[in-house]
Design an enzyme around this catalytic site. Structure first.
Site, PDB file in Angstrom:
ATOM      1  N   ASP A  94      12.425  35.919  15.255  1.00  0.00           N
ATOM      2  CA  ASP A  94      12.709  35.021  16.356  1.00  0.00           C
ATOM      3  C   ASP A  94      11.774  33.826  16.229  1.00  0.00           C
ATOM      4  O   ASP A  94      10.718  33.921  15.600  1.00  0.00           O
ATOM      5  CB  ASP A  94      12.504  35.723  17.705  1.00  0.00           C
ATOM      6  CG  ASP A  94      13.160  34.948  18.845  1.00  0.00           C
ATOM      7  OD1 ASP A  94      12.907  35.279  20.000  1.00  0.00           O
ATOM      8  OD2 ASP A  94      13.925  33.997  18.562  1.00  0.00           O
ATOM      9  N   SER A  95      12.139  32.727  16.872  1.00  0.00           N
ATOM     10  CA  SER A  95      11.478  31.439  16.570  1.00  0.00           C
ATOM     11  C   SER A  95      10.204  31.209  17.371  1.00  0.00           C
ATOM     12  O   SER A  95       9.456  30.270  17.101  1.00  0.00           O
ATOM     13  CB  SER A  95      12.440  30.298  16.903  1.00  0.00           C
ATOM     14  OG  SER A  95      12.872  30.464  18.260  1.00  0.00           O
ATOM     15  N   GLY A  96       9.982  32.058  18.371  1.00  0.00           N
ATOM     16  CA  GLY A  96       8.772  31.871  19.162  1.00  0.00           C
ATOM     17  C   GLY A  96       9.034  31.179  20.480  1.00  0.00           C
ATOM     18  O   GLY A  96       8.233  31.274  21.405  1.00  0.00           O
ATOM     19  N   GLY A  97      10.191  30.513  20.596  1.00  0.00           N
ATOM     20  CA  GLY A  97      10.508  29.801  21.828  1.00  0.00           C
ATOM     21  C   GLY A  97      10.449  30.713  23.030  1.00  0.00           C
ATOM     22  O   GLY A  97       9.740  30.489  23.997  1.00  0.00           O
ATOM     23  N   PHE A  98      11.181  31.796  22.938  1.00  0.00           N
ATOM     24  CA  PHE A  98      11.280  32.740  24.061  1.00  0.00           C
ATOM     25  C   PHE A  98       9.915  33.296  24.437  1.00  0.00           C
ATOM     26  O   PHE A  98       9.551  33.378  25.613  1.00  0.00           O
ATOM     27  CB  PHE A  98      12.202  33.881  23.653  1.00  0.00           C
ATOM     28  CG  PHE A  98      12.467  34.882  24.728  1.00  0.00           C
ATOM     29  CD1 PHE A  98      11.841  36.123  24.708  1.00  0.00           C
ATOM     30  CD2 PHE A  98      13.328  34.590  25.775  1.00  0.00           C
ATOM     31  CE1 PHE A  98      12.084  37.055  25.691  1.00  0.00           C
ATOM     32  CE2 PHE A  98      13.578  35.517  26.773  1.00  0.00           C
ATOM     33  CZ  PHE A  98      12.960  36.751  26.735  1.00  0.00           C
ATOM     34  N   GLN A 191      22.644  28.021  24.509  1.00  0.00           N
ATOM     35  CA  GLN A 191      22.054  28.207  25.813  1.00  0.00           C
ATOM     36  C   GLN A 191      23.068  27.793  26.903  1.00  0.00           C
ATOM     37  O   GLN A 191      24.269  27.940  26.692  1.00  0.00           O
ATOM     38  CB  GLN A 191      20.747  27.400  25.922  1.00  0.00           C
ATOM     39  CG  GLN A 191      19.627  27.921  25.015  1.00  0.00           C
ATOM     40  CD  GLN A 191      19.083  29.276  25.432  1.00  0.00           C
ATOM     41  OE1 GLN A 191      19.314  29.762  26.544  1.00  0.00           O
ATOM     42  NE2 GLN A 191      18.350  29.937  24.528  1.00  0.00           N
ATOM     43  N   ASP A 268      19.553  43.049  19.660  1.00  0.00           N
ATOM     44  CA  ASP A 268      18.175  43.535  19.536  1.00  0.00           C
ATOM     45  C   ASP A 268      17.637  43.820  20.926  1.00  0.00           C
ATOM     46  O   ASP A 268      18.074  43.179  21.904  1.00  0.00           O
ATOM     47  CB  ASP A 268      17.282  42.467  18.886  1.00  0.00           C
ATOM     48  CG  ASP A 268      16.767  41.504  19.960  1.00  0.00           C
ATOM     49  OD1 ASP A 268      17.483  40.533  20.251  1.00  0.00           O
ATOM     50  OD2 ASP A 268      15.690  41.791  20.539  1.00  0.00           O
ATOM     51  N   CYS A 306      21.785  65.525  19.051  1.00  0.00           N
ATOM     52  CA  CYS A 306      21.140  64.524  18.189  1.00  0.00           C
ATOM     53  C   CYS A 306      20.624  65.155  16.901  1.00  0.00           C
ATOM     54  O   CYS A 306      20.148  66.296  16.906  1.00  0.00           O
ATOM     55  CB  CYS A 306      19.980  63.884  18.951  1.00  0.00           C
ATOM     56  SG  CYS A 306      19.087  62.644  17.982  1.00  0.00           S
ATOM     57  N   CYS A 308      18.167  63.812  14.992  1.00  0.00           N
ATOM     58  CA  CYS A 308      16.896  63.191  14.553  1.00  0.00           C
ATOM     59  C   CYS A 308      15.801  64.230  14.387  1.00  0.00           C
ATOM     60  O   CYS A 308      15.905  65.388  14.840  1.00  0.00           O
ATOM     61  CB  CYS A 308      16.465  62.114  15.558  1.00  0.00           C
ATOM     62  SG  CYS A 308      15.550  62.742  16.979  1.00  0.00           S
ATOM     63  N   CYS A 311      14.573  65.930  17.643  1.00  0.00           N
ATOM     64  CA  CYS A 311      15.499  66.911  18.249  1.00  0.00           C
ATOM     65  C   CYS A 311      15.697  68.145  17.371  1.00  0.00           C
ATOM     66  O   CYS A 311      16.055  69.209  17.855  1.00  0.00           O
ATOM     67  CB  CYS A 311      16.838  66.241  18.539  1.00  0.00           C
ATOM     68  SG  CYS A 311      16.670  64.937  19.762  1.00  0.00           S
ATOM     69  N   HIS A 337      13.458  59.233  18.395  1.00  0.00           N
ATOM     70  CA  HIS A 337      14.730  59.662  19.003  1.00  0.00           C
ATOM     71  C   HIS A 337      15.512  58.498  19.618  1.00  0.00           C
ATOM     72  O   HIS A 337      16.718  58.341  19.377  1.00  0.00           O
ATOM     73  CB  HIS A 337      14.501  60.719  20.092  1.00  0.00           C
ATOM     74  CG  HIS A 337      15.752  60.931  20.895  1.00  0.00           C
ATOM     75  ND1 HIS A 337      16.819  61.667  20.416  1.00  0.00           N
ATOM     76  CD2 HIS A 337      16.143  60.419  22.093  1.00  0.00           C
ATOM     77  CE1 HIS A 337      17.806  61.620  21.288  1.00  0.00           C
ATOM     78  NE2 HIS A 337      17.425  60.855  22.317  1.00  0.00           N
TER      79      HIS A 337
HETATM   80  C1  LIG Z   1      12.048  39.646  18.799  1.00  0.00           C
HETATM   81  C2  LIG Z   1      12.805  39.238  20.030  1.00  0.00           C
HETATM   82  C3  LIG Z   1      14.117  38.659  19.725  1.00  0.00           C
HETATM   83  S1  LIG Z   1      15.154  38.283  21.020  1.00  0.00           S
HETATM   84  C4  LIG Z   1      14.141  37.390  22.185  1.00  0.00           C
HETATM   85  C5  LIG Z   1      15.064  36.704  23.180  1.00  0.00           C
HETATM   86  C6  LIG Z   1      15.579  37.443  24.225  1.00  0.00           C
HETATM   87  C7  LIG Z   1      16.431  36.835  25.168  1.00  0.00           C
HETATM   88  N1  LIG Z   1      16.922  37.577  26.195  1.00  0.00           N
HETATM   89  C8  LIG Z   1      16.778  35.482  25.056  1.00  0.00           C
HETATM   90  C9  LIG Z   1      16.253  34.724  23.992  1.00  0.00           C
HETATM   91  C10 LIG Z   1      16.566  33.314  23.827  1.00  0.00           C
HETATM   92  O1  LIG Z   1      17.315  32.700  24.618  1.00  0.00           O
HETATM   93  N2  LIG Z   1      16.015  32.663  22.770  1.00  0.00           N
HETATM   94  C11 LIG Z   1      15.205  33.296  21.885  1.00  0.00           C
HETATM   95  N3  LIG Z   1      14.691  32.578  20.849  1.00  0.00           N
HETATM   96  N4  LIG Z   1      14.890  34.603  21.980  1.00  0.00           N
HETATM   97  C12 LIG Z   1      15.395  35.332  23.032  1.00  0.00           C
HETATM   98 ZN   LIG Z   2      16.971  62.931  18.736  1.00  0.00          ZN
END
Ligand SMILES: CCCSCc1cc(N)cc2c(=O)[nH]c(N)nc12
Ligand SMILES: [Zn+2]
Length: 372
Positions: A94-98, A191, A268, A306, A308, A311, A337
């Site tokens: 991820d770019s760091g913005g969030f 966005q 994710d 499960c 894993c 389990c 798990h």
């Molecule tokens: C490692 C985390 C990845 S997802 C983080 C994340 C989570 C959520 N919910 C929204 C955003 C978003 O709008 N922009 C960015 N760069 N990341 C977001």
């Molecule tokens: Zn399990």
């Protein structure tokens, strides 16, 4: 020729779901896919071998955190993130913005980028679109995310409109700064908050910039689920069919299923690993808060359905004991798990799409997991 190529295998006859393959420099990913989050170059408490054993095809890491510690130059010296953490499959960063926006009042947004104070030592930093690309290039992830602003929820319309338009300008700057397009893919991020017309505007602006994949950001930020699903369904219609669609920050079982049904390919979330550390498991019978006294003398497996390691070997009573005693193994066993549970869920989702019975699968799953 991009570093990442999406191959659409099949569209579900019952829903907007798709079966696909994402070809990356570190291997092919079957989609729809859940991606475990490894913020600081580790999926907490899991070794790469254990991640592979439970079926992880790709993991995530974080530009902000790795820039802050140990620093992207150090990781570059180590040979890049794959070498540093000994993970030879795909990585998305991820770019760091969030993360910077999550720092709250400690940050200032300008056209240039975001000024903020380190959560570690209070030192002042500025991340720009160019810096976000520089850091991710040093990390060597297969997929890097554009530097964007994730508008808070709720946020007023004027703010969201100005924010999405700046995110579009930042994306163009990311693309201009991105040189090694053969080895690393850049994904744009849509966005627009909870405003359908702004979501359409952002999707049209972002997808007008030709890239190998697009994410839907700005959701899973505290909004009610029905609003998230409504905005998601609206936004997907403006994304190209031949590119992967990544819904950021989403990972509860219901949200994964609702997202796949609306045509999302990649997800994710920190949820499975985070709730594991506080003693909660996602199981075929629904959520089990294994730290509860109910399970003190329950010598049955965590989840009889499960496959894993946890389990196959341990009882609820033992796992409860470990969690209550704050033993590291407790968090590890529940992490193994919970991740396996979501990865297995997505395996079953891919089979259901292949057999054109995803909606039936969802109904059966909801009855067992949510009792509804
Ligand atoms: C490692 C985390 C990845 S997802 C983080 C994340 C989570 C959520 N919910 C929204 C955003 C978003 O709008 N922009 C960015 N760069 N990341 C977001
Ligand atoms: Zn399990």
């Amino acid at each position: 020729m991009y570093a990442v190529r999406y191959e659409l295998i099949k569209e579900c006859k019952q829903s907007g779901a798709r079966l696909g393959r994402l070809h990356t420099p570190h291997g092919i990913i079957e989609t729809p896919i859940f991606m475990p989050v490894g913020t600081q170059a580790t999926v907490k408490s899991m070794t790469p071998e254990e991640l592979k054993e439970i079926g992880s095809q790709i993991i995530l890491s974080n530009t902000y955190h790795l820039y802050m510690r140990p620093g992207h130059e150090l990781i570059k010296k180590a040979g890049g993130l794959h070498e540093f953490m000994q993970w030879d499959k795909p990585i998305l960063t991820d770019s760091g913005g969030f993360q910077v926006f999550s720092l709250g009042p400690l940050r200032k947004i300008t056209e240039e980028g975001v000024e903020f104070r380190s959560h570690l030592d209070g030192s002042r930093h500025t991340i720009t679109p160019e810096k976000a690309v520089e850091i991710q290039t040093a990390l060597g992830s297969d997929i890097m995310m554009a530097f964007d602003e994730c508008a808070p929820y709720p946020a007023d319309r004027d703010y969201v409109k100005k924010s999405l338009e700046r995110t579009t300008r930042w994306l163009q700057r990311c693309k201009d700064a991105h040189k090694n397009t053969e080895n690393q893919a850049l994904f744009g991020i849509v966005q627009g908050g909870m405003y359908k017309d702004l979501r359409e505007q952002s999707a049209r602006e972002i997808t007008a910039i030709d890239l190998p994949g697009y994410a839907i950001g700005g959701l899973s930020v505290g909004e009610p689920k029905d609003i998230m699903y409504d905005i998601l369904g609206h936004t997907v219609q403006f994304l190209p069919e031949d590119k992967p669609r990544y819904l950021m920050g989403v990972g509860s079982p219901d949200d994964l299923l609702e997202g796949v049904i609306r045509g999302v390919d990649m997800f994710d979330c920190v949820l499975p690993t985070r709730i594991a550390r506080n003693g909660t498991a996602m199981t075929s019978q629904g959520k089990v808060v294994v730290r509860n006294a109910t399970y003190a003398e329950d010598f049955s497996p965590l989840d009889p359905e499960c496959d894993c390691y946890t389990c196959r070997n341990y009882t609820k009573a033992y796992i409860r004991h470990l969690i209550k005693a704050n033993e590291i193994l407790g968090a590890r066993l529940l992490t193994i798990h919970n991740l396996r549970f979501l990865l297995k869920l997505m395996e079953n989702v891919r089979i259901a799409i292949h057999e054109d019975r995803l909606l039936d699968f969802k109904e059966e799953f909801f009855k067992k997991y949510y009792k509804k």
